[in-house]
Structure formats: C-alpha cells, structure tokens
Enzyme design. Structure first.
Site, short mmCIF file in Angstrom:
data_model
loop_
_atom_site.label_atom_id
_atom_site.label_comp_id
_atom_site.label_asym_id
_atom_site.label_seq_id
_atom_site.Cartn_x
_atom_site.Cartn_y
_atom_site.Cartn_z
N ASP A 49 -35.12 -18.82 3.71
CA ASP A 49 -34.47 -19.89 4.48
C ASP A 49 -32.97 -19.68 4.65
O ASP A 49 -32.34 -18.97 3.86
CB ASP A 49 -34.64 -21.23 3.75
N HIS B 34 -34.09 -17.77 -0.48
CA HIS B 34 -32.98 -17.85 0.48
C HIS B 34 -32.33 -16.48 0.63
O HIS B 34 -31.86 -15.93 -0.36
CB HIS B 34 -31.95 -18.88 0.01
NI NI Z 1 -32.49 -24.64 3.69
#
Ligand code: NI
Length: 490
Positions: free
Chosen positions: A300, A444
């Site tokens: 993400d 991430h």
């Molecule tokens: Ni996010």
C-alpha cells in the site's frame, strides 16, 4: 494560524469541534449538536455510530476562489518523497525532496515535522487524522515553489492549511512569501481590497495580524499569472467559507517574483525524466487456489522510493503481487506505476490522498476514489478493479460508494505492523507466523525495512507450501462491489 487565533475567531465552537475525545460520549453528542448549530464544523459532526452527516455549510456558502496554476508533480523529476504513515493516530505525511535544493527540502521537512508535533500535542482522539501532501506551484532552474498542504480532521471537523515555500536557487535559500512583491505594504493593501470584495464577514483583527506578521501563508499564481493570496480554514473567516483565496491586483512583483511567475506559468522539469524500463511481464499464472494453498502479498501507499527495488525483487522471485496505490503517488511517480502494470502485478485503488473515507462526505469520498481511478488509467491504461480504503476504515456509507463505483473492498487478515516497527526480521516473522491459506497480507512499499523483508518472506512462505498470487487470483475474478473481503475462504 495560531490556536489562540482560531479560538478567538470561532469561540467555543472550534475548540469543541476539535476536542470531542476529551468529552464523555454524551457530552460529545451534545457538543456535536451545538457545533452544528453554531456552524463551526465544515465537515459536519460525526456521530459515534459513524453515520455520514457531512454537511453543507449552514450559514454561508463559500465564494468561488481562483485556482492556482496546476503543475504536474511528475515534473519534479528525481524528487524523492518521504512518506510516513501511522494508524494510531491516523497520520499520512508526504513530503518531497527536490534534487539540488537542500535548504528547501529542510524547510519542507521542518514544517511537516512541526505540524505532526502540533497534532500529537493536541492529544488526537481515535478518529482524528492528519494528512500532509504537496504540490509544485512553480518550477524552473532559478525558482522552485512548493505548496505544502495540511488537512486535519479532529473527529468532528476538518480543516485545511496550505503554505507556500519559495526557493531561490541563485541564493540557495528559501525566501519569505512577501519577497515575491516589490512592496509588502502595497501587497497588504491590495489583499485587504480583494478580501473586502468577497462580500463575506471576515475577522479584521485576524487579517491585520496576518498581514503585519509575515503576510499570507500562501502566495502563488494562477495559470494566467495573477498573484494569489491564500489563508487557512478558520484563519480570517468562519470555517464554512473554506480556505479563502483571493486574486491580488495591481501589485508590482520583485525581480524574484517575476521569475517565480514565469516558473508558475512555464514550468520546466527539474531534470530530464529518467525512464525506468519495465522487466518483461510475468506470465499470468494458472493457479487454482481451490487446490493450492494461496496467499496474496499486497503493498500500500506507493508507488514511492522503494517500489523499483521491490519490483526487482518480485521479478527475480517470479512473484506477482497487488499494489494499492495512491493517486497522488501515481501522479508523482508514473514510471513506477507503469512498471507495476507492465510486469504483471495487479493494481488497486487506495484513494487519492489517503484520507479516512468513512469520515468524508459522499462527494469527497467519491472524488478521492474516482480521481485515482482516472489517474491510474491515464498513466497505465488499466482501470483498477479493487478498492482498499485507507487505514482499512470503512462503514456503510463507504460500502455504498464502493458499490456505486463497482469496486469490492479489499481488507486483510495479516498485518505485520510494518508501518510501526521498522524491523525487517520482525515483519518477516509476523507474516510467516500469521499467514494461513487464503490470507491477504498487508505491507507498505514506502518503507525500506518492509521491502528488505520481502525476499525472506517469499522464501519462507514458499517453504511452508504457499503459492503467492494476486488478490484477484486469490479471491476469484468475480467479486461483489461494496462487499468487504479480508481473506479467501474457498
Ligand atoms: Ni495506506
């Protein structure tokens, strides 16, 4: 905008809007209702049930403000972006580092850090959210202008601030906004005239204070070269008027200001674009996840600084993953977004600027999503088919919006907290111990430590018999729009 100023302007209203967490539940409801009546809350009160009451301004409609020159962040080539996210409290900070402009980068980083510290000092409640982003406002060899945007949502109300930073490359220093004009007093007079012409009630004391102490925090230009002055929400008028921006007329620019205006109207890339050529796409897998132990790796908040390295790793390992990208990051890093798609990975929508979608109005929520869809399509030619709400924050209104926009919501069941613990070994250990058949793993690619952990995660999952696939391979291609998925149960 000082806290004193905000309180003086908005009285108890703003203070209450910003501090509902300190109140008991009952008081919070009472305060929200009071705030609605007093119209201190632009975003409308959010009752504890999360029902979306995003209100239009009750007492006033904001005038239409002139728009600043629109410069593609992609033109700040070679910029590195520092991104920090946190789930508790909800913070998403994106600050650029412009090549060859160290003093500018230091000023931007310092401002972002100060806003983060202010937010922390306010003792944010569980719904509070801080979002910091950036936008070029002028770009040339002698002058770089960057606007830093802060959006703070306090659980009941949102407020935006935009501040410009003007960098003079010949002097290698950041110059005050008022250096754009020949005579700051003439600027102050012209701003008063333009603000008065808006025909709305403004706080003259507040305006005086701004003009006597450094001038407006935003000074930029429109596409056609008009000077623009901007104020934060609540700074000189009620919050329902939004961030007041006025065109300023008949003010002579300084020599620096003339260069700045040219750089706003004729932006030139900071460096010739370096195109990262994609690796050959991985062949689409013919994995049957009803027969195999499949899991999906998801990344993400990018594309960002470490995305290329992650893509190299995935290609070497013949693994395809799913990237939930932010529109603003695709806008700034289009070559990485193209690589994601060209190398056979799946790309999903993670909103434009990482706002908590459950706290936005329907209109703002839709805009966050559709703007990203359009940007991803523009850059990669692919329309994202999946939505991951930022922070995993969803509720019935988000479900409805997702349904209307034809997007299933993809959450996760394995969260190694890589945004909090920047420790590759810890992240790897958590993924390996929690992954089950059908897991969706949240990571991430904006953190070096997370990307560093990926080779060992891939090896570890494979040694435990898992097959790594994209989200659509894991869940099947036919998902229900507006439905939430956090693991494959087939
Ligand atoms: Ni996010």
């Amino acid at each position: 905008m000082t806290p004193e100023r905000i309180r003086r302007l908005n009285g108890m209203t703003f203070f209450h809007c910003r501090r509902p967490s300190r109140a008991t539940l009952a008081t919070a409801i009472l305060v929200s209702a009071l705030a609605l009546v007093l119209q201190g809350c632009t975003g409308g009160p959010q009752p504890p049930g999360g029902r979306d009451l995003s209100a239009e301004p009750l007492l006033a409609t904001a005038p239409t403000y002139p728009a600043p020159a629109d410069i593609d962040p992609e033109m700040v080539t070679g910029a590195r972006t520092m991104i920090r996210t946190s789930l508790a409290p909800r913070t998403h900070v994106t600050v650029p580092a412009v090549p060859g402009a160290a003093p500018l980068n230091a000023a931007l980083a310092e401002q972002a850090a100060r806003w983060e510290a202010d937010f922390a000092d306010e003792g944010p409640n569980s719904r509070a959210e801080l979002s910091i982003g950036w936008q070029p406002v002028a770009l040339s060899t002698p002058v770089v202008g960057i606007a830093l945007d802060r959006y703070e949502f306090a659980g009941a109300t949102g407020a935006s601030t935009t501040r410009t930073f003007w960098y003079d490359a010949s002097q290698q220093r950041v110059r005050p906004n008022t250096d754009l004009v020949a005579d700051p007093d003439a600027l102050a007079r012209a701003i008063r005239t333009s603000v008065a012409a808006l025909g709305i009630t403004t706080d003259q004391d507040a305006l005086d204070e701004v003009l006597q102490h450094g001038g407006p925090q935003y000074l930029g230009f429109t596409d056609d070269g008009q000077l623009l002055a901007g104020f934060a929400d609540y700074q000189i008028a009620a919050g329902s008027y939004g961030s007041i921006t006025v065109a300023v007329h008949d003010v002579a620019l300084s020599a620096f200001g003339t260069q700045a205006r040219f750089a706003a109207q004729n932006p030139t890339p900071t460096r010739p674009p370096s195109d990262t050529s994609p690796s050959p796409a991985l062949r689409p897998a013919t994995v049957d996840c009803r027969r195999r132990k499949c899991v999906a790796l998801t990344f993400d908040d990018g594309p960002a600084n470490y995305t290329d390295r992650l893509l190299d790793t995935l290609t070497r390992a013949h693994v395809r993953a799913t990237f939930f990208v932010l529109g603003q990051q695709v806008d700034a890093n289009p070559s990485q977004a193209r690589r994601i798609v060209a190398e056979g990975h799946q790309i999903g929508n993670h909103s434009w600027s990482h706002r908590d979608l459950s706290a936005l109005s329907e209109a703002d929520r839709s805009r966050e999503i559709t703007r990203t869809t359009r940007e991803v399509e523009r850059v990669t030619g692919i329309v994202p088919q999946l939505l991951r709400p930022p922070y995993g924050a969803t509720n019935a209104p988000v479900d409805l919006t997702a349904k209307r926009l034809d997007l299933p919501e993809i959450l996760w069941d394995v969260d190694p907290l890589d945004w909090r613990d920047r420790d590759s070994r810890l992240v790897r250990a958590r993924v390996l111990s929690h992954a089950r058949r059908g897991s969706i793993i949240l990571m991430h690619d904006i953190h070096r430590t997370s990307v560093d952990a990926v080779p060992a995660i891939i090896a570890g999952l494979r040694s435990r018999g898992f097959t790594l696939v994209t989200v659509s391979e894991l869940l099947g291609a036919h998902l229900t729009p507006g439905k939430r998925y956090s693991r494959a149960l087939r």
